[in-house]
Write a protein that holds these residues in place. Structure first.
Motif, short mmCIF file in Angstrom:
data_model
loop_
_atom_site.label_atom_id
_atom_site.label_comp_id
_atom_site.label_asym_id
_atom_site.label_seq_id
_atom_site.Cartn_x
_atom_site.Cartn_y
_atom_site.Cartn_z
N LEU A 136 1.78 114.42 -52.07
CA LEU A 136 1.43 113.27 -51.24
C LEU A 136 0.64 113.75 -50.04
O LEU A 136 0.71 114.92 -49.64
N PRO A 137 -0.12 112.85 -49.40
CA PRO A 137 -0.97 113.28 -48.28
C PRO A 137 -0.18 113.81 -47.09
O PRO A 137 0.89 113.30 -46.76
N ASP A 138 -0.75 114.82 -46.44
CA ASP A 138 -0.23 115.33 -45.18
C ASP A 138 -1.10 114.89 -44.01
O ASP A 138 -0.77 115.15 -42.85
N VAL A 139 -2.25 114.27 -44.31
CA VAL A 139 -3.19 113.84 -43.27
C VAL A 139 -3.64 112.43 -43.55
O VAL A 139 -3.54 111.92 -44.67
N VAL A 140 -4.17 111.79 -42.50
CA VAL A 140 -4.72 110.46 -42.62
C VAL A 140 -6.13 110.48 -42.03
O VAL A 140 -6.41 111.20 -41.05
N GLY A 141 -7.04 109.73 -42.65
CA GLY A 141 -8.39 109.62 -42.12
C GLY A 141 -8.41 108.67 -40.93
O GLY A 141 -7.89 107.56 -40.98
N LEU A 142 -9.04 109.12 -39.84
CA LEU A 142 -9.04 108.36 -38.60
C LEU A 142 -10.47 108.33 -38.05
O LEU A 142 -11.10 109.38 -37.88
N GLU A 143 -11.00 107.11 -37.80
CA GLU A 143 -12.33 106.97 -37.23
C GLU A 143 -12.20 106.75 -35.73
O GLU A 143 -11.45 105.90 -35.27
N MET A 144 -12.98 107.56 -34.97
CA MET A 144 -12.91 107.46 -33.51
C MET A 144 -14.24 107.90 -32.93
O MET A 144 -14.75 108.99 -33.26
N LEU A 145 -14.84 107.04 -32.10
CA LEU A 145 -16.12 107.34 -31.45
C LEU A 145 -17.18 107.72 -32.47
O LEU A 145 -17.91 108.70 -32.32
N VAL A 161 8.62 105.39 -47.48
CA VAL A 161 7.56 105.12 -48.45
C VAL A 161 8.08 104.16 -49.51
O VAL A 161 9.25 104.19 -49.88
N THR A 162 7.18 103.32 -50.01
CA THR A 162 7.47 102.51 -51.19
C THR A 162 6.23 102.47 -52.06
O THR A 162 5.13 102.80 -51.60
N ALA A 198 2.61 102.84 -49.99
CA ALA A 198 2.57 102.38 -48.61
C ALA A 198 3.66 103.09 -47.83
O ALA A 198 4.79 103.21 -48.31
N ALA A 199 3.33 103.56 -46.64
CA ALA A 199 4.28 104.37 -45.86
C ALA A 199 4.27 103.99 -44.40
O ALA A 199 3.24 103.56 -43.85
N ILE A 200 5.43 104.14 -43.79
CA ILE A 200 5.52 104.20 -42.33
C ILE A 200 5.43 105.68 -41.98
O ILE A 200 6.26 106.48 -42.41
N SER A 201 4.39 106.03 -41.25
CA SER A 201 4.16 107.44 -40.91
C SER A 201 4.00 107.57 -39.40
O SER A 201 3.69 106.61 -38.69
N HIS A 210 0.78 102.18 -40.34
CA HIS A 210 0.79 101.83 -41.75
C HIS A 210 -0.16 102.82 -42.44
O HIS A 210 -1.31 102.97 -42.04
N ALA A 211 0.29 103.47 -43.48
CA ALA A 211 -0.55 104.40 -44.23
C ALA A 211 -0.50 104.05 -45.71
O ALA A 211 0.56 103.68 -46.24
N PHE A 212 -1.67 104.17 -46.38
CA PHE A 212 -1.76 103.81 -47.79
C PHE A 212 -2.57 104.86 -48.55
O PHE A 212 -3.45 105.51 -47.99
N TRP A 213 -2.29 105.01 -49.84
CA TRP A 213 -3.07 105.91 -50.69
C TRP A 213 -2.76 105.62 -52.15
O TRP A 213 -1.78 104.94 -52.48
N ARG A 214 -3.61 106.13 -53.02
CA ARG A 214 -3.32 106.14 -54.45
C ARG A 214 -2.82 107.52 -54.84
O ARG A 214 -3.14 108.51 -54.18
N MET A 215 -2.02 107.57 -55.89
CA MET A 215 -1.47 108.84 -56.33
C MET A 215 -2.59 109.85 -56.63
O MET A 215 -3.65 109.47 -57.10
N GLU A 216 -2.29 111.11 -56.31
CA GLU A 216 -3.19 112.25 -56.51
C GLU A 216 -4.30 112.29 -55.48
O GLU A 216 -5.22 113.11 -55.59
#
Length: 394
Positions: A117-126, A139-140, A153-156, A166-172
């Motif tokens: 599962l992901p250890d990072v999240v993509g974040l847009e800033m400036l 996670v659910t 979907a996860a609370i991270s 709120h964090a979301f992803w598809r498997m793999e």
């Protein structure tokens, strides 16, 4: 009635009262005559009840919440012996972090199938895109993880800043996407998440809901997940006052309805203990209500009783069962809960200090003609340095 038939009847009564599937199986293995007597009852219910995965010095063991809480040995891969377990999914799946704050994974304890599962999240800033480290708290899934259209979907927590997102992803996929904008990172505190009626529901501390329809999740050309607009459902009687109590909130689906369960913890005593619950059902108002120019379409309606339910609570994986479906357990309706640590120490402190209290596990019973009470189980459980207890969903 001859003695042999009477003995068989007694054996079957005893066997029916054993809620632990392991104990039932062992009783049938005592001898040939016992096996023959209980054979018709050896089939487990279509929907087995959860077990508790209990942190122990030599690695996790498991216990039956309804079976006297005897612990049984449990085999997990060596690298999972000291992992932080933070949720479950049906059919033997467990969410865990091999490295406490990293190495998130989904592991099937039956088949050893494994998803990173992901250890990072993509974040847009400036106008730039960054990858920020996250720590998953709950996670659910929208469907079993093997399904190609499964969305998670996860609370991270954005570590080390600690706002919940709120964090979301598809498997793999190795990078999650977040729904919270940069300007709104420090928003309502997220308490729980559930997949219900084709959508992800996030419960806030204000007792409102953030809803994301699963059918509206799409992918860009580069494969990144596109998050649908967030539907914010405001509740007329949300943000109620619970006095000086420390509370936690959970979402549970029961009979097609969405419940919110509020847990009360006494922190004046040590160790802190859970002493009460209140259960509410989501209802849509017949007509919109307005208060201080805010429009409400929903309300939480408090239930007077559990009405034969067994509620097993944990963030992201709470479950509801009907006692009528389990012969011999007719008087076991109640709320079953585990020591999460966060109620006393907070998410961040529990994880960074590797200090997980594990004694506040029990069953709360409420009856119209009796005083509600809590039966504590596993009270002798010592603190863990790697995980809180979690449910294991067969």
């Amino acid at each position: 009635m001859d003695k042999s038939r009477k003995k068989d009847d007694v054996l079957r009564i005893i066997h029916r009262l054993l809620s632990c599937l392991v104990d039932r199986r062992r009783m049938g293995q005592v001898c040939r005559s016992w096996r023959a007597a209980v054979a018709p009852q050896q089939h487990p219910p279509q929907r087995p009840l959860p077990w508790i995965l209990v942190p122990s010095v030599g690695g996790p063991t498991f216990s039956c919440a309804l079976g006297g809480c005897a612990t049984h040995d449990f085999l997990v891969p060596d690298d999972a012996l000291s992992a932080r377990y933070f949720g479950a999914y049906g059919d033997g799946w467990l969410f865990l972090a091999f490295g406490q704050i990293k190495g998130h994974a989904l592991l099937n304890l039956r088949t050893n199938q494994h998803f990173d599962l992901p250890d990072v999240v993509g974040l847009e800033m400036l106008a730039h895109r960054y990858r920020v480290h996250i720590v998953m708290l709950a996670v659910t899934l929208s469907s079993p993880p093997e399904h190609e259209d499964c969305v998670a979907a996860a609370i991270s927590s954005l570590w080390p800043l600690d706002p919940r997102i709120h964090a979301f992803w598809r498997m793999e996929r190795d990078v999650a996407v977040m729904a919270t904008s940069v300007d709104g990172v420090v928003g309502p505190i997220l308490e729980d998440v559930i997949h219900h009626n084709g959508a992800f529901y996030f419960l806030t501390r204000e007792e409102d809901l953030h809803v994301f329809a699963v059918s509206e999740f799409h992918e860009y050309d580069d494969g990144e997940l596109k998050i649908p607009p967030m539907d914010i459902r405001l509740f007329r009687n949300g943000q109620r006052y619970y006095g000086e109590n420390v509370v936690a909130r959970y979402l549970v689906e029961s009979g097609g309805h969405l419940l919110m369960v509020v847990r009360f913890v006494n922190i004046r005593d040590w160790p802190p203990t859970t002493w009460a619950f209140r259960v509410f059902e989501m209802m849509e108002l017949p007509q919109e209500a307005t208060n201080n120019e805010v429009t409400f379409k929903y309300a939480w309606n408090e239930l007077a009783s559990l009405d034969g339910r067994m509620l097993f609570l944990a963030r992201g994986c709470s479950r509801s069962y009907e006692v009528v479906d389990y012969p011999g357990l007719e008087f076991n309706d109640g709320v079953y809960f585990l020591d999460e640590g966060r109620l006393q120490l907070g998410d961040r402190t529990s994880i960074t200090d590797r200090a997980y209290p594990c004694r506040d596990n029990g069953k709360w019973m409420a009856a119209a003609d009796a005083v509600p009470r809590v039966d504590n189980f596993l009270p002798e459980q010592s603190p863990s340095n790697y995980s809180s207890p979690v449910w294991l969903l067969p």
